[in-house]
Design an enzyme around this catalytic site. Structure first.
Site, mmCIF file in Angstrom:
data_model
loop_
_atom_site.group_PDB
_atom_site.id
_atom_site.type_symbol
_atom_site.label_atom_id
_atom_site.label_comp_id
_atom_site.label_asym_id
_atom_site.label_seq_id
_atom_site.Cartn_x
_atom_site.Cartn_y
_atom_site.Cartn_z
ATOM 1 N N ASP A 1 7.855 -4.305 -0.959
ATOM 2 C CA ASP A 1 7.064 -4.482 -2.181
ATOM 3 C C ASP A 1 7.862 -4.275 -3.456
ATOM 4 O O ASP A 1 7.278 -4.136 -4.528
ATOM 5 C CB ASP A 1 5.881 -3.512 -2.164
ATOM 6 C CG ASP A 1 6.321 -2.061 -2.277
ATOM 7 O OD1 ASP A 1 7.401 -1.732 -1.763
ATOM 8 O OD2 ASP A 1 5.586 -1.262 -2.876
ATOM 9 N N GLU A 2 9.180 -4.279 -3.375
ATOM 10 C CA GLU A 2 9.969 -3.951 -4.559
ATOM 11 C C GLU A 2 11.326 -4.633 -4.495
ATOM 12 O O GLU A 2 11.922 -4.769 -3.428
ATOM 13 C CB GLU A 2 10.146 -2.433 -4.613
ATOM 14 C CG GLU A 2 10.673 -1.904 -5.918
ATOM 15 C CD GLU A 2 10.571 -0.384 -5.958
ATOM 16 O OE1 GLU A 2 10.622 0.177 -7.073
ATOM 17 O OE2 GLU A 2 10.445 0.253 -4.886
#
Length: 344
Positions: free
Chosen positions: A94-95
């Protein structure tokens, strides 16, 4: 992404929306992998023991993780990133870091790109994202947490040092809980305190990391965005609902539950390595590891016997709550002269 795992669960299950939610674990044991913002208001955080999370938030809903679903959405997000720049360095599902100096749409400002990316993510996934913008990776990472959820923040060069001087030491990216406590014992509570110490002192006290701490508090971080990050290890671990009490139950669980998934990932990645490590976490949360390293790649066919040998290497010191196996000292598929395709 904002509370990614929890937000995906709330997206897919409307009955969870607006309610405190934890992904992972249950009321009796396990660890929280992600917490919704509703749960965070009660002090629930990722990596927190589930039992403690339930005490902090009696109405907390626990759901099991669905990593295939998270990976599916992560691929959509990664595709959006690549529409704006080729220089994308993933940190997790997610990053990611993005270097948008030369972007595909010739946007003059990174803030414009961040807004455009966040808008696209919301349109295509229904999820919100936050962004941090600065002239290096360290500051961008710090900035990404400033206006969560669904926001963005900028730290320009002329304001970096003043910003870092006021920043609490535990908010520095790369300074974990243990290091933060060591620094606080030295009277280092914020960037200004850290900046007062010399490079010689920090290097003597923290080893090679001392140079990093000396630089980052001055806004210096020269690491480039690397789109092809080299994997350092590959592994599988599992926390059990009931502790494993004997060496035979540990061996059986390793053979029947841990190793099949480990071999599946190994075959999927076509990875080879020279070090096999067994990880054991006891019910008092102490962690022990046992490793064997070889001069050449370990054939997959011999890994099960080696893993069982590591179990027998010494007696267990208590009930086992977590068991894991990992391969490191990896050999890249493009390493000349290395044959990485094994019979599984």
């Amino acid at each position: 992404m904002d509370a990614f795992f929890a937000s995906v669960e709330q997206l897919d299950h409307p009955e969870y929306r607006g309610k405190p939610l934890a992904v992972g674990g249950n009321r009796e044991r396990g660890v929280v992998a992600a917490a919704s913002y509703e749960a965070r208001k009660f002090g629930v955080r990722s990596a927190m023991p589930s039992r403690l999370a339930a005490q902090k938030c009696p109405n907390l809903i626990f759901v099991p993780p669905r990593f295939d679903r998270y990976k599916e959405i992560s691929r959509v997000i990664r595709k959006i990133f690549l529409e704006f720049t080729d220089l994308v360095e993933p940190l997790s599902l997610d990053e990611a870091f993005l270097d948008v100096t030369n972007n595909h749409f010739a946007f003059p400002y990174a803030t414009q790109i961040a807004k455009a990316i966040r808008h696209r993510i919301f349109l295509e996934t229904g999820l919100t994202a936050s962004a941090g913008i600065s002239y290096n990776k360290f500051l961008a990472k710090v900035a990404s947490d400033l206006n969560k959820p669904n926001g963005q923040a900028v730290i320009p060069p002329e304001k970096a040092e003043a910003f870092l001087e006021k920043l609490p030491i535990e908010k520095f990216f790369g300074i974990g809980k243990v290091t933060a406590e060591k620094m606080k014992a030295l009277g280092i509570h914020c960037g200004r305190d850290l900046k007062a110490y010399s490079l010689v002192f920090l290097t003597r006290r923290f080893g090679k990391s001392g140079r990093h701490y000396y630089d980052i508090v001055r806004g210096i971080h020269e690491s480039e965005v690397k789109p092809d990050r080299i994997r350092k290890s590959l592994g599988v671990e599992n926390t059990f609902e009931k502790d494993l009490l004997t060496s035979s139950s540990v061996a059986e669980t390793l053979t029947n539950k841990i190793l099949p998934e480990f071999f599946r990932r190994l075959q999927q990645s076509q990875t080879a390595g020279r070090t096999l490590t067994l990880k054991i976490k006891y019910n008092d949360f102490t962690v022990h590891t046992r490793s064997r390293t070889f001069p050449e790649a370990i054939p997959p066919g011999s890994m099960e016997a080696l893993a069982l040998e590591l179990i027998r290497q010494e007696e267990l010191s208590g009930p086992v709550r977590l068991l894991g196996i990992s391969l490191s000292n990896l050999i890249r598929p493009d390493d000349p002269g290395r044959q990485l395709r094994f019979s599984y």
